[in-house]
Every structure is written in structure tokens, then in C-alpha cells.
Design a protein around this motif. Structure first.
Motif, PDB file in Angstrom:
ATOM      1  N   PRO A  61      65.942  73.620   4.625  1.00 45.01           N
ATOM      2  CA  PRO A  61      66.244  72.559   5.605  1.00 45.01           C
ATOM      3  C   PRO A  61      65.328  72.570   6.844  1.00 45.01           C
ATOM      4  O   PRO A  61      65.287  71.590   7.583  1.00 45.01           O
ATOM      5  CB  PRO A  61      67.680  72.834   6.016  1.00 45.01           C
ATOM      6  N   VAL A  62      64.589  73.654   7.051  1.00 46.90           N
ATOM      7  CA  VAL A  62      63.700  73.719   8.216  1.00 46.90           C
ATOM      8  C   VAL A  62      62.572  72.701   8.094  1.00 46.90           C
ATOM      9  O   VAL A  62      62.174  72.064   9.084  1.00 46.90           O
ATOM     10  CB  VAL A  62      63.141  75.146   8.376  1.00 46.90           C
ATOM     11  N   LEU A  63      62.057  72.480   6.897  1.00 42.92           N
ATOM     12  CA  LEU A  63      60.900  71.592   6.697  1.00 42.92           C
ATOM     13  C   LEU A  63      61.194  70.135   7.089  1.00 42.92           C
ATOM     14  O   LEU A  63      60.390  69.539   7.813  1.00 42.92           O
ATOM     15  CB  LEU A  63      60.405  71.692   5.252  1.00 42.92           C
ATOM     16  N   PRO A  64      62.305  69.524   6.679  1.00 44.69           N
ATOM     17  CA  PRO A  64      62.549  68.142   7.115  1.00 44.69           C
ATOM     18  C   PRO A  64      62.714  68.016   8.642  1.00 44.69           C
ATOM     19  O   PRO A  64      62.287  67.028   9.235  1.00 44.69           O
ATOM     20  CB  PRO A  64      63.836  67.739   6.408  1.00 44.69           C
ATOM     21  N   PHE A  65      63.335  69.037   9.253  1.00 40.43           N
ATOM     22  CA  PHE A  65      63.486  68.975  10.702  1.00 40.43           C
ATOM     23  C   PHE A  65      62.136  69.121  11.412  1.00 40.43           C
ATOM     24  O   PHE A  65      61.903  68.495  12.452  1.00 40.43           O
ATOM     25  CB  PHE A  65      64.476  70.040  11.191  1.00 40.43           C
ATOM     26  N   ALA A  66      61.242  69.921  10.847  1.00 36.90           N
ATOM     27  CA  ALA A  66      59.887  70.031  11.414  1.00 36.90           C
ATOM     28  C   ALA A  66      59.167  68.687  11.282  1.00 36.90           C
ATOM     29  O   ALA A  66      58.475  68.242  12.209  1.00 36.90           O
ATOM     30  CB  ALA A  66      59.101  71.129  10.706  1.00 36.90           C
ATOM     31  N   GLY A  67      59.319  68.029  10.125  1.00 35.35           N
ATOM     32  CA  GLY A  67      58.724  66.708   9.945  1.00 35.35           C
ATOM     33  C   GLY A  67      59.292  65.692  10.925  1.00 35.35           C
ATOM     34  O   GLY A  67      58.556  64.872  11.487  1.00 35.35           O
ATOM     35  N   LEU A  68      60.599  65.742  11.139  1.00 33.43           N
ATOM     36  CA  LEU A  68      61.242  64.845  12.104  1.00 33.43           C
ATOM     37  C   LEU A  68      60.722  65.112  13.520  1.00 33.43           C
ATOM     38  O   LEU A  68      60.443  64.176  14.282  1.00 33.43           O
ATOM     39  CB  LEU A  68      62.754  65.026  12.050  1.00 33.43           C
ATOM     40  N   GLU A  69      60.570  66.372  13.867  1.00 33.00           N
ATOM     41  CA  GLU A  69      60.064  66.740  15.192  1.00 33.00           C
ATOM     42  C   GLU A  69      58.657  66.201  15.433  1.00 33.00           C
ATOM     43  O   GLU A  69      58.369  65.605  16.476  1.00 33.00           O
ATOM     44  CB  GLU A  69      60.068  68.264  15.326  1.00 33.00           C
ATOM     45  N   ILE A  70      57.783  66.370  14.457  1.00 34.62           N
ATOM     46  CA  ILE A  70      56.405  65.898  14.606  1.00 34.62           C
ATOM     47  C   ILE A  70      56.365  64.365  14.586  1.00 34.62           C
ATOM     48  O   ILE A  70      55.580  63.743  15.316  1.00 34.62           O
ATOM     49  CB  ILE A  70      55.494  66.499  13.513  1.00 34.62           C
ATOM     50  N   GLY A  71      57.216  63.753  13.784  1.00 35.40           N
ATOM     51  CA  GLY A  71      57.288  62.290  13.778  1.00 35.40           C
ATOM     52  C   GLY A  71      57.714  61.740  15.136  1.00 35.40           C
ATOM     53  O   GLY A  71      57.150  60.751  15.617  1.00 35.40           O
ATOM     54  N   LEU A  72      58.711  62.376  15.758  1.00 32.89           N
ATOM     55  CA  LEU A  72      59.143  61.942  17.090  1.00 32.89           C
ATOM     56  C   LEU A  72      58.061  62.173  18.142  1.00 32.89           C
ATOM     57  O   LEU A  72      57.875  61.349  19.043  1.00 32.89           O
ATOM     58  CB  LEU A  72      60.430  62.659  17.487  1.00 32.89           C
ATOM     59  N   LEU A  73      57.339  63.278  18.027  1.00 38.26           N
ATOM     60  CA  LEU A  73      56.242  63.540  18.948  1.00 38.26           C
ATOM     61  C   LEU A  73      55.160  62.468  18.805  1.00 38.26           C
ATOM     62  O   LEU A  73      54.664  61.936  19.799  1.00 38.26           O
ATOM     63  CB  LEU A  73      55.648  64.929  18.713  1.00 38.26           C
ATOM     64  N   ALA A  74      54.795  62.142  17.570  1.00 43.67           N
ATOM     65  CA  ALA A  74      53.780  61.109  17.333  1.00 43.67           C
ATOM     66  C   ALA A  74      54.243  59.762  17.886  1.00 43.67           C
ATOM     67  O   ALA A  74      53.455  59.023  18.498  1.00 43.67           O
ATOM     68  CB  ALA A  74      53.465  61.006  15.845  1.00 43.67           C
ATOM     69  N   TRP A  75      55.528  59.432  17.693  1.00 43.37           N
ATOM     70  CA  TRP A  75      56.061  58.172  18.225  1.00 43.37           C
ATOM     71  C   TRP A  75      55.988  58.151  19.756  1.00 43.37           C
ATOM     72  O   TRP A  75      55.594  57.151  20.358  1.00 43.37           O
ATOM     73  CB  TRP A  75      57.510  57.989  17.762  1.00 43.37           C
ATOM     74  N   ALA A  76      56.349  59.269  20.413  1.00 46.48           N
ATOM     75  CA  ALA A  76      56.330  59.333  21.875  1.00 46.48           C
ATOM     76  C   ALA A  76      54.909  59.214  22.417  1.00 46.48           C
ATOM     77  O   ALA A  76      54.668  58.503  23.407  1.00 46.48           O
ATOM     78  CB  ALA A  76      56.980  60.629  22.357  1.00 46.48           C
ATOM     79  N   VAL A  77      53.959  59.878  21.772  1.00 46.04           N
ATOM     80  CA  VAL A  77      52.565  59.797  22.222  1.00 46.04           C
ATOM     81  C   VAL A  77      52.047  58.371  22.039  1.00 46.04           C
ATOM     82  O   VAL A  77      51.367  57.822  22.911  1.00 46.04           O
ATOM     83  CB  VAL A  77      51.690  60.826  21.477  1.00 46.04           C
ATOM     84  N   ARG A  78      52.391  57.746  20.930  1.00 42.36           N
ATOM     85  CA  ARG A  78      51.946  56.370  20.691  1.00 42.36           C
ATOM     86  C   ARG A  78      52.561  55.403  21.707  1.00 42.36           C
ATOM     87  O   ARG A  78      51.876  54.511  22.209  1.00 42.36           O
ATOM     88  CB  ARG A  78      52.314  55.940  19.269  1.00 42.36           C
ATOM     89  N   ALA A  79      53.837  55.580  22.025  1.00 38.56           N
ATOM     90  CA  ALA A  79      54.481  54.728  23.033  1.00 38.56           C
ATOM     91  C   ALA A  79      53.821  54.922  24.397  1.00 38.56           C
ATOM     92  O   ALA A  79      53.614  53.949  25.138  1.00 38.56           O
ATOM     93  CB  ALA A  79      55.970  55.038  23.109  1.00 38.56           C
ATOM     94  N   SER A  80      53.469  56.152  24.743  1.00 39.46           N
ATOM     95  CA  SER A  80      52.789  56.412  25.998  1.00 39.46           C
ATOM     96  C   SER A  80      51.403  55.769  26.016  1.00 39.46           C
ATOM     97  O   SER A  80      51.008  55.176  27.026  1.00 39.46           O
ATOM     98  CB  SER A  80      52.661  57.909  26.224  1.00 39.46           C
ATOM     99  N   MET A  81      50.689  55.866  24.916  1.00 42.37           N
ATOM    100  CA  MET A  81      49.360  55.252  24.834  1.00 42.37           C
ATOM    101  C   MET A  81      49.462  53.727  24.931  1.00 42.37           C
ATOM    102  O   MET A  81      48.639  53.086  25.583  1.00 42.37           O
ATOM    103  CB  MET A  81      48.666  55.642  23.524  1.00 42.37           C
ATOM    104  N   ARG A  82      50.477  53.150  24.314  1.00 39.51           N
ATOM    105  CA  ARG A  82      50.653  51.698  24.356  1.00 39.51           C
ATOM    106  C   ARG A  82      50.992  51.230  25.767  1.00 39.51           C
ATOM    107  O   ARG A  82      50.504  50.198  26.219  1.00 39.51           O
ATOM    108  CB  ARG A  82      51.750  51.277  23.383  1.00 39.51           C
TER     109      ARG A  82
END
Length: 173
Positions: A61-82
Motif C-alpha cells: 500500500p505504500v506505493l499508491p500513496f507515494a504516487g498520490l503524493e507525487i501527483g499532488l506535488l506536481a499539481w501544486a507546482v503546475r497551479a503555482s506556475m499557472r
């Protein structure tokens, strides 16, 4: 004095543009698109390395949560860039103040008569809220510099006050 008495004084040319001042405002963003991708990659690599190590030990179960964490980080960085693409220009001419605001929804424009305009810096309603810099005229108001820091907003208020003046006052450009 080096002026020659036999030459007439220079006359303004009819094509000369009237004086104007243009203030360009934009938020500070330290990341470029390339460095944003590098940042997300540098965070994702060790996160997935640790997650894969735990997955290999049976803690899948650690792997999906790591994927979710990185996905949220990518979304936050993209929102900041936008949000960093937001821009405002304030053009002060002899008779008007023109505000243009660009964001992802398009361009908004407002025109105020310079002679009847005033610049107001409203205090924040609560301690941790930002102040509001307003340009007001004849019952209409427009907030400028929403994305600026407090110090930048105060500095802009002073500069606009110098250019626009008070009600019924038109300072020289």
C-alpha cells in the motif's frame, strides 16, 4: 549658456505621442517550466525508491500513496506556475488611467478618468490577511496588485498616488 540667439526655440511635433507612464506588475516565480520538472523529478526519485523498497518487503500500500503524493506535488507546482502567468499593466496618461489584467481567463480592462480618480490602500480586515490597493472613481473601483507582497503593494500605492494624485488634482507625469 550655449544657446544661439538666431535659432527659434524647438516646437513640439504634431506626431509626438502624449506623455504616459506604464507600470507593469507580475508575480515573482523563481521556477521556470524546466526547473519545475527537475524539482518534481528530484522529489519523485527518492520517494519512489523508498516506496519500492517497502513494496518489495510486502508493504504494497505504500506505493499508491507515494504516487498520490507525487501527483499532488506536481499539481501544486503546475497551479503555482499557472498563477505566475498573471500580469497587470497600469497606464497613466494625461487624462486617464487604464488598467489591463491578464490571467488564464483572458484580459480584463478598466479605464478611469485621471482627474477624478483616487488611490486607496485599505487596511486588512484581519491580521494575517493582505491589504487591498484600490483605484476608485465615480462609484467604480478596481483592485490592483492582488498578487504583490505587502511591501510591494505599499510601494505601488505611493507610486500611483504620485502619478494619479488626489481627487481634482492632476500631477505632472
Amino acid at each position: 549658456m550655449n544657446a544661439r540667439a538666431d535659432l527659434p526655440p524647438p516646437r513640439p511635433t504634431p506626431d509626438a505621442a502624449p506623455p504616459e507612464r506604464v507600470l507593469e506588475l507580475m508575480p515573482h516565480r523563481s521556477l521556470t517550466p524546466k526547473t519545475a520538472r527537475i524539482f518534481v523529478g528530484l522529489v519523485a526519485a527518492p520517494t519512489f525508491a523508498v516506496a519500492l523498497m517497502f513494496t518489495a518487503q510486502g508493504f504494497w500500500p505504500v506505493l499508491p500513496f507515494a504516487g498520490l503524493e507525487i501527483g499532488l506535488l506536481a499539481w501544486a507546482v503546475r497551479a503555482s506556475m499557472r498563477s505566475g502567468l498573471e500580469r497587470e499593466t497600469i497606464t497613466v496618461t494625461l487624462d486617464s488611467v487604464i488598467i489591463r489584467h491578464w490571467d488564464r481567463r483572458g484580459v480584463q480592462s478598466s479605464v478611469f478618468p485621471r482627474h477624478w480618480s483616487r488611490v486607496t490602500l485599505h487596511a486588512p480586515p484581519a491580521a494575517l490577511h493582505p491589504s487591498r490597493l484600490m483605484l476608485e472613481s465615480r462609484g467604480h473601483a478596481y483592485e490592483v496588485g492582488r498578487f504583490l507582497t505587502e511591501d510591494e503593494r505599499r510601494s505601488l500605492a505611493v507610486r500611483l498616488q504620485q502619478l494619479v494624485g488626489n481627487m481634482n488634482e492632476t500631477p505632472a507625469l
